[in-house]
Design a protein around this motif. Sequence first.
Motif, short mmCIF file in Angstrom:
data_model
loop_
_atom_site.label_atom_id
_atom_site.label_comp_id
_atom_site.label_asym_id
_atom_site.label_seq_id
_atom_site.Cartn_x
_atom_site.Cartn_y
_atom_site.Cartn_z
N SER A 155 0.83 -1.19 0.00
CA SER A 155 0.00 0.00 0.00
C SER A 155 0.87 1.25 0.00
O SER A 155 1.69 1.45 0.88
N LEU A 156 0.69 2.06 -1.02
CA LEU A 156 1.43 3.31 -1.12
C LEU A 156 0.44 4.47 -1.11
O LEU A 156 -0.71 4.31 -1.45
N GLY A 157 0.89 5.63 -0.74
CA GLY A 157 0.02 6.79 -0.78
C GLY A 157 -0.90 6.83 0.42
O GLY A 157 -1.06 5.83 1.13
N LYS A 158 -1.51 7.97 0.63
CA LYS A 158 -2.33 8.16 1.82
C LYS A 158 -3.79 7.95 1.49
O LYS A 158 -4.30 8.48 0.53
N GLU A 159 -4.44 7.16 2.30
CA GLU A 159 -5.87 6.95 2.11
C GLU A 159 -6.62 8.08 2.81
O GLU A 159 -6.24 8.49 3.90
N GLU A 160 -7.63 8.60 2.15
CA GLU A 160 -8.43 9.63 2.81
C GLU A 160 -9.90 9.43 2.50
O GLU A 160 -10.29 9.31 1.35
N LYS A 161 -10.68 9.36 3.57
CA LYS A 161 -12.12 9.20 3.40
C LYS A 161 -12.74 10.58 3.63
O LYS A 161 -12.46 11.23 4.64
N VAL A 162 -13.55 11.01 2.69
CA VAL A 162 -14.15 12.35 2.78
C VAL A 162 -15.57 12.22 3.33
O VAL A 162 -16.38 11.47 2.78
N PHE A 163 -15.85 12.94 4.41
CA PHE A 163 -17.19 12.92 4.98
C PHE A 163 -17.92 14.20 4.62
O PHE A 163 -17.42 15.30 4.85
N THR A 164 -19.11 14.03 4.05
CA THR A 164 -19.95 15.20 3.77
C THR A 164 -20.38 15.77 5.11
O THR A 164 -20.88 15.04 5.97
N GLY A 165 -20.15 17.07 5.31
CA GLY A 165 -20.52 17.65 6.60
C GLY A 165 -20.13 19.11 6.71
O GLY A 165 -19.67 19.72 5.74
N HIS A 166 -20.34 19.64 7.90
CA HIS A 166 -20.01 21.05 8.18
C HIS A 166 -19.11 21.14 9.41
O HIS A 166 -19.31 20.42 10.38
N ALA A 167 -18.10 21.99 9.36
CA ALA A 167 -17.27 22.27 10.54
C ALA A 167 -16.79 23.71 10.47
O ALA A 167 -16.11 24.10 9.51
N ASN A 168 -17.18 24.53 11.44
CA ASN A 168 -16.70 25.92 11.54
C ASN A 168 -16.81 26.73 10.26
O ASN A 168 -15.87 27.42 9.88
N GLY A 169 -17.93 26.64 9.58
CA GLY A 169 -18.14 27.45 8.38
C GLY A 169 -17.76 26.76 7.08
O GLY A 169 -18.06 27.26 6.01
N LYS A 170 -17.07 25.63 7.19
CA LYS A 170 -16.64 24.90 5.98
C LYS A 170 -17.61 23.75 5.69
O LYS A 170 -17.81 22.88 6.53
N ILE A 171 -18.21 23.78 4.51
CA ILE A 171 -19.09 22.68 4.09
C ILE A 171 -18.34 21.80 3.10
O ILE A 171 -17.84 22.29 2.08
N THR A 172 -18.21 20.53 3.45
CA THR A 172 -17.52 19.58 2.58
C THR A 172 -18.55 18.64 1.95
O THR A 172 -19.42 18.13 2.66
N ILE A 173 -18.45 18.45 0.66
CA ILE A 173 -19.33 17.48 -0.01
C ILE A 173 -18.45 16.45 -0.70
O ILE A 173 -17.53 16.80 -1.46
N ASN A 174 -18.71 15.18 -0.41
CA ASN A 174 -18.00 14.09 -1.08
C ASN A 174 -18.47 14.04 -2.54
O ASN A 174 -19.66 14.01 -2.82
N LEU A 175 -17.50 14.01 -3.43
CA LEU A 175 -17.78 14.04 -4.87
C LEU A 175 -18.69 12.90 -5.33
O LEU A 175 -19.42 13.04 -6.32
N ALA A 176 -18.68 11.79 -4.61
CA ALA A 176 -19.54 10.65 -4.98
C ALA A 176 -21.01 11.06 -4.98
O ALA A 176 -21.82 10.49 -5.72
#
Length: 366
Positions: A155-176
Motif C-alpha cells: 500500500s502506497l500513498g495516503k488513504e483519505e475518506k471524505v465525509f460530507t458535513g459542516h465544521a466551523n463554516g466549511k461545508i464539505t461534499i464528497n464528490l460521490a
Amino acid sequence: MKTFHCTCGNKLFFENSVCLNCRREVGWCPACNGMHAIELDGKGNYQCTNCNAKVVKCFNYITYNVCNRLIAGSWQQLPAQKLCDYCQLTETIPDLSVAGNATKWYNLEVAKRRLLYLLDLIRLPYASKNEQFELPLSFDFKEDIEPTTVLGWLSLGKEEKVFTGHANGKITINLAEADPVEREKMRVQFGETQRTLIGHFRHEIGHYYWQLLVQGKDEAAYKAIFGDYENPTYSQAMDFYYKNGPKPNWRNNYISAYATMHSWEDFAETWGTYLDMIAVLDTADNTDLLQLPGEDLQDTQLEELLIRYADLSLKVNEVNRSLGLPDLLPETFSPPIVDKLRYIHRLIKKNRLAYSQSFNYTPARN
Ligand SMILES: [Zn+2]
Ligand SMILES: [Zn+2]
Ligand SMILES: [Zn+2]
Ligand SMILES: [Zn+2]
C-alpha cells in the motif's frame, strides 16, 4: 426561482449560459440582479442588455463553464482570473484530470448557486473569508483517496475518506454525491425518499446557521424545541443510532429517520426541509402555480405557508403518480414538526433584521 427573459423574448433559466433561441450569451448580472443577455461593446467588455452595466464573466464561467455569473466592472479594472461572489466561496475543487470530475463539479456548483440564491432571497447573512464576518462560509468538493496498491499487497500513498458535513463554516461534499448512480445507491441504503445534491447543501447550511445564529445566542429557546444537544453528546448519539437505528414511531415527531439521531441533525434536517419549502413556494409563485399572499415569504405567517404548501403538494404528487413516479413532496408535518419549523421561521426573520440593522455587514449580493 424567478423567471427571466432574454432580449429576444425567450425564457431564460437560472442555469443557462446561452439563450437557446437567439444564441446570445447570458449570465447573472450583479448590477440588476437577474439572468440577462450580455453583448460585447466593441472594446472587449460585455454589457448587460437589461441595465447596461459593464460586466465581465466569472473566471470559472470563461475557463470551465461551471458558473454563469458576471462581475460588475471592466477587464481593464478587474484582476485577471477574477472569481464571482459565489465561486469565491469554493475553496477546494475536484481533480479535473480525473474523467467525469468536471461534470460532477458543474453539478455541485449548480446546486450551490441554487442554495445561495435562496439565502440571498430570504436575506440570511453569510460571507467569504475576504470579508469581515464572524463565521466565514466556504465549500470543499473532494473525493475519497483510495490507497494505491502495487502487486496487490503493497500500500502506497495516503488513504483519505471524505465525509460530507459542516465544521466551523466549511461545508464539505464528497464528490460521490455528484454521481447519480452512487447517490441512488446511498439513497436506497439509507432508506431515504429523496437524496439530492441541493438537499445536502440545504442540510449542511443548517449546521452552519446553528453555529452562527443559535450557539451562545438562542440556546434556551432552541433546547425547548430541539432538546439538549449536550445530553446525549453527538458521538454517543451517533454510536447509538448506528447500533439501534432510528427511534420507533419517529414520524410523529421528526421530519426524517436521520433527524432522530441527535438534536443537531434534527435541526439540520428540519432546516433543510424549511428551505425546500421556501424554494418550492417561491418557484410556484413565480410560475403562477399558486399565488402567495405577500411579497415577502418571511413576513408571511408560517401557518399560511404550510397551507399553501400542503395544497400544492396534493396537486404535484398526483401529477407524479400519474407517471408512476414517487411523490414530489412526500413530507407530512405533524404538530411537533410544525413547532420546529416555526422556530426556524422566527429565527430567520429575527436574524436577518438584526444583521441588516446592527452589524457592519454589506452583502455584495442582492
Ligand atoms: Zn435570446
Ligand atoms: Zn444588469
Ligand atoms: Zn462564478
Ligand atoms: Zn448533518
